[in-house]
Motif scaffolding. Structure first.
Motif, PDB file in Angstrom:
ATOM      1  N   MET A 126     -19.415  61.331  34.856  1.00 41.88           N
ATOM      2  CA  MET A 126     -19.689  60.442  36.131  1.00 41.88           C
ATOM      3  C   MET A 126     -18.067  60.002  36.412  1.00 41.88           C
ATOM      4  SD  MET A 126     -22.901  58.366  35.550  1.00 41.88           S
ATOM      5  CE  MET A 126     -23.392  58.070  37.209  1.00 41.88           C
ATOM      6  N   GLU A 127     -17.832  60.064  37.635  1.00 36.94           N
ATOM      7  CA  GLU A 127     -16.226  59.641  38.076  1.00 36.94           C
ATOM      8  C   GLU A 127     -16.396  58.165  38.014  1.00 36.94           C
ATOM      9  OE1 GLU A 127     -14.275  61.762  40.804  1.00 36.94           O
ATOM     10  OE2 GLU A 127     -14.911  63.713  40.212  1.00 36.94           O
ATOM     11  N   GLY A 128     -15.360  57.398  38.342  1.00 37.29           N
ATOM     12  CA  GLY A 128     -15.173  55.997  38.226  1.00 37.29           C
ATOM     13  C   GLY A 128     -16.021  55.336  39.276  1.00 37.29           C
ATOM     14  N   SER A 129     -16.076  55.930  40.409  1.00 39.51           N
ATOM     15  CA  SER A 129     -17.151  55.405  41.525  1.00 39.51           C
ATOM     16  C   SER A 129     -18.482  55.519  41.147  1.00 39.51           C
ATOM     17  CB  SER A 129     -16.452  55.861  43.032  1.00 39.51           C
ATOM     18  OG  SER A 129     -16.916  57.144  42.895  1.00 39.51           O
ATOM     19  N   GLU A 130     -18.699  56.675  40.745  1.00 41.86           N
ATOM     20  CA  GLU A 130     -20.242  56.862  40.347  1.00 41.86           C
ATOM     21  C   GLU A 130     -20.677  55.850  39.351  1.00 41.86           C
ATOM     22  OE1 GLU A 130     -20.540  60.817  39.155  1.00 41.86           O
ATOM     23  OE2 GLU A 130     -20.368  61.670  41.162  1.00 41.86           O
ATOM     24  N   TRP A 131     -19.704  55.578  38.309  1.00 44.58           N
ATOM     25  CA  TRP A 131     -20.219  54.879  37.264  1.00 44.58           C
ATOM     26  C   TRP A 131     -20.394  53.430  37.864  1.00 44.58           C
ATOM     27  CZ3 TRP A 131     -22.228  55.058  32.709  1.00 44.58           C
ATOM     28  CH2 TRP A 131     -21.894  56.300  32.171  1.00 44.58           C
ATOM     29  N   LYS A 132     -19.455  52.979  38.804  1.00 40.37           N
ATOM     30  CA  LYS A 132     -19.522  51.584  39.441  1.00 40.37           C
ATOM     31  C   LYS A 132     -20.871  51.579  40.181  1.00 40.37           C
ATOM     32  CE  LYS A 132     -14.794  50.825  39.907  1.00 40.37           C
ATOM     33  NZ  LYS A 132     -13.538  50.511  40.966  1.00 40.37           N
ATOM     34  N   GLY A 133     -21.235  52.344  40.606  1.00 40.21           N
ATOM     35  CA  GLY A 133     -22.635  52.477  41.601  1.00 40.21           C
ATOM     36  C   GLY A 133     -23.619  52.152  40.524  1.00 40.21           C
ATOM     37  N   PHE A 134     -23.496  53.090  39.448  1.00 38.57           N
ATOM     38  CA  PHE A 134     -24.857  53.170  38.473  1.00 38.57           C
ATOM     39  C   PHE A 134     -24.738  51.792  37.939  1.00 38.57           C
ATOM     40  CE2 PHE A 134     -26.191  53.747  34.138  1.00 38.57           C
ATOM     41  CZ  PHE A 134     -27.284  54.405  34.278  1.00 38.57           C
ATOM     42  N   MET A 135     -23.735  51.388  37.420  1.00 41.79           N
ATOM     43  CA  MET A 135     -23.806  49.700  36.558  1.00 41.79           C
ATOM     44  C   MET A 135     -24.352  48.745  37.691  1.00 41.79           C
ATOM     45  SD  MET A 135     -22.578  50.311  33.765  1.00 41.79           S
ATOM     46  CE  MET A 135     -22.136  48.937  32.919  1.00 41.79           C
ATOM     47  N   ARG A 136     -23.845  48.581  38.839  1.00 43.55           N
ATOM     48  CA  ARG A 136     -24.381  47.827  39.783  1.00 43.55           C
ATOM     49  C   ARG A 136     -25.837  47.992  40.153  1.00 43.55           C
ATOM     50  NH1 ARG A 136     -19.797  49.037  43.886  1.00 43.55           N
ATOM     51  NH2 ARG A 136     -18.106  47.715  43.045  1.00 43.55           N
ATOM     52  N   LYS A 137     -26.309  49.234  40.066  1.00 46.32           N
ATOM     53  CA  LYS A 137     -27.756  49.098  40.453  1.00 46.32           C
ATOM     54  C   LYS A 137     -28.643  48.908  39.375  1.00 46.32           C
ATOM     55  CE  LYS A 137     -30.302  52.111  43.450  1.00 46.32           C
ATOM     56  NZ  LYS A 137     -30.315  53.012  44.539  1.00 46.32           N
ATOM     57  N   HIS A 138     -28.051  49.416  38.012  1.00 42.84           N
ATOM     58  CA  HIS A 138     -28.666  49.537  36.816  1.00 42.84           C
ATOM     59  C   HIS A 138     -28.170  48.663  35.966  1.00 42.84           C
ATOM     60  CE1 HIS A 138     -31.388  52.455  38.637  1.00 42.84           C
ATOM     61  NE2 HIS A 138     -30.318  53.181  39.015  1.00 42.84           N
ATOM     62  N   TRP A 139     -27.687  47.236  35.986  1.00 42.13           N
ATOM     63  CA  TRP A 139     -26.983  46.694  35.188  1.00 42.13           C
ATOM     64  C   TRP A 139     -27.980  45.813  34.147  1.00 42.13           C
ATOM     65  CZ3 TRP A 139     -28.302  41.609  34.296  1.00 42.13           C
ATOM     66  CH2 TRP A 139     -28.824  40.921  35.457  1.00 42.13           C
ATOM     67  N   THR A 140     -29.165  45.707  34.611  1.00 36.78           N
ATOM     68  CA  THR A 140     -30.210  45.321  33.424  1.00 36.78           C
ATOM     69  C   THR A 140     -30.587  46.149  32.313  1.00 36.78           C
ATOM     70  OG1 THR A 140     -32.034  45.872  34.900  1.00 36.78           O
ATOM     71  CG2 THR A 140     -31.140  43.588  35.246  1.00 36.78           C
ATOM     72  N   ILE A 141     -30.905  47.372  32.517  1.00 34.00           N
ATOM     73  CA  ILE A 141     -31.126  48.205  31.620  1.00 34.00           C
ATOM     74  C   ILE A 141     -29.925  48.461  30.767  1.00 34.00           C
ATOM     75  CG2 ILE A 141     -30.495  50.516  32.964  1.00 34.00           C
ATOM     76  CD1 ILE A 141     -33.384  50.023  30.483  1.00 34.00           C
ATOM     77  N   VAL A 142     -28.841  48.533  31.204  1.00 37.86           N
ATOM     78  CA  VAL A 142     -27.413  48.796  30.362  1.00 37.86           C
ATOM     79  C   VAL A 142     -27.276  47.517  29.617  1.00 37.86           C
ATOM     80  CG1 VAL A 142     -25.020  48.780  30.824  1.00 37.86           C
ATOM     81  CG2 VAL A 142     -26.263  50.166  32.324  1.00 37.86           C
ATOM     82  N   TYR A 184     -27.116  61.124  39.832  1.00 34.57           N
ATOM     83  CA  TYR A 184     -26.365  60.796  38.510  1.00 34.57           C
ATOM     84  C   TYR A 184     -26.284  62.151  37.544  1.00 34.57           C
ATOM     85  CZ  TYR A 184     -27.669  55.969  39.790  1.00 34.57           C
ATOM     86  OH  TYR A 184     -28.052  55.129  40.648  1.00 34.57           O
ATOM     87  N   ARG A 185     -25.103  62.172  37.077  1.00 34.51           N
ATOM     88  CA  ARG A 185     -25.004  63.389  36.241  1.00 34.51           C
ATOM     89  C   ARG A 185     -24.244  62.965  34.970  1.00 34.51           C
ATOM     90  NH1 ARG A 185     -21.571  68.086  38.233  1.00 34.51           N
ATOM     91  NH2 ARG A 185     -20.606  66.681  39.865  1.00 34.51           N
TER      92      ARG A 185
END
Length: 182
Positions: free
Chosen positions: A1-17, A102-103
């Protein structure tokens, strides 16, 4: 994942992370405590002597193998199963369209920093050499520096012979093949 993809993933799924990070920290702490428990029991049950200077190569190998067994049994396997189940249950709840975006597991390049297995192979060869010399049940503290250095040099020679002969044969065959080309 690129930087912006990671940011979106982290914002959306921060609880599971956060849950997976906390689980990783708990697994690490649990592994430390299991090792501490095992080391104490290994001494009290007589698996290894209390004094390190009395340890033999047999004690060392038995201690390592038993520690690996208990770590896997009490921490490793449960963590792998729980992590896999947690990931699958969470991943299946994400809508298919979002999952495709998400890749997380892309194909990686074939280049790598390499090994780390050389030390393990060297240790196994040293154990084999100590066993062949009849020093398996002799305290390691009695090994002289000459014995350890001589063993290390002999192990390096074994490695050069085991690896060097096939490499030399391959080079000779390759050279013969290249020389026959028009």
């Amino acid at each position: 994942m690129e930087g912006s993809e990671w940011k979106g993933f982290m914002r959306k799924h921060w609880t599971i992370v956060a849950v997976f990070v906390a689980a990783g920290i708990l697994a690490f702490v649990g592994a430390v405590y299991v090792f501490w428990w095992f080391a104490g029991n290994a001494q009290s049950t007589g698996l290894v002597p209390r004094t390190l200077s009395l340890w033999t190569m047999a004690n060392l190998v038995n201690f390592i193998l038993n520690a690996i067994f208990w770590e896997l049994l009490l921490i490793g396997i449960p963590v792998i199963v729980a992590g896999f189940l947690g990931w699958r249950l969470w991943w299946k709840r994400i809508p298919v369209d979002e999952r495709r975006g998400y890749r997380l597991f892309r194909k990686r390049s074939r280049t790598s920093r390499g090994g780390g297995g050389g030390g393990l192979l060297f240790f196994i060869a040293f154990c084999f050499k100590v066993y062949l010399d009849g020093n398996w049940n002799i305290p390691i503290a009695t090994f002289t520096l000459d014995y350890v250095v001589g063993s290390a040099i002999l192990i390096l020679e074994w490695g050069l012979i085991i690896i060097g002969i096939p490499v030399a044969v391959a080079v000779v065959l390759w050279m013969r093949y290249e020389m026959k080309k028009p």
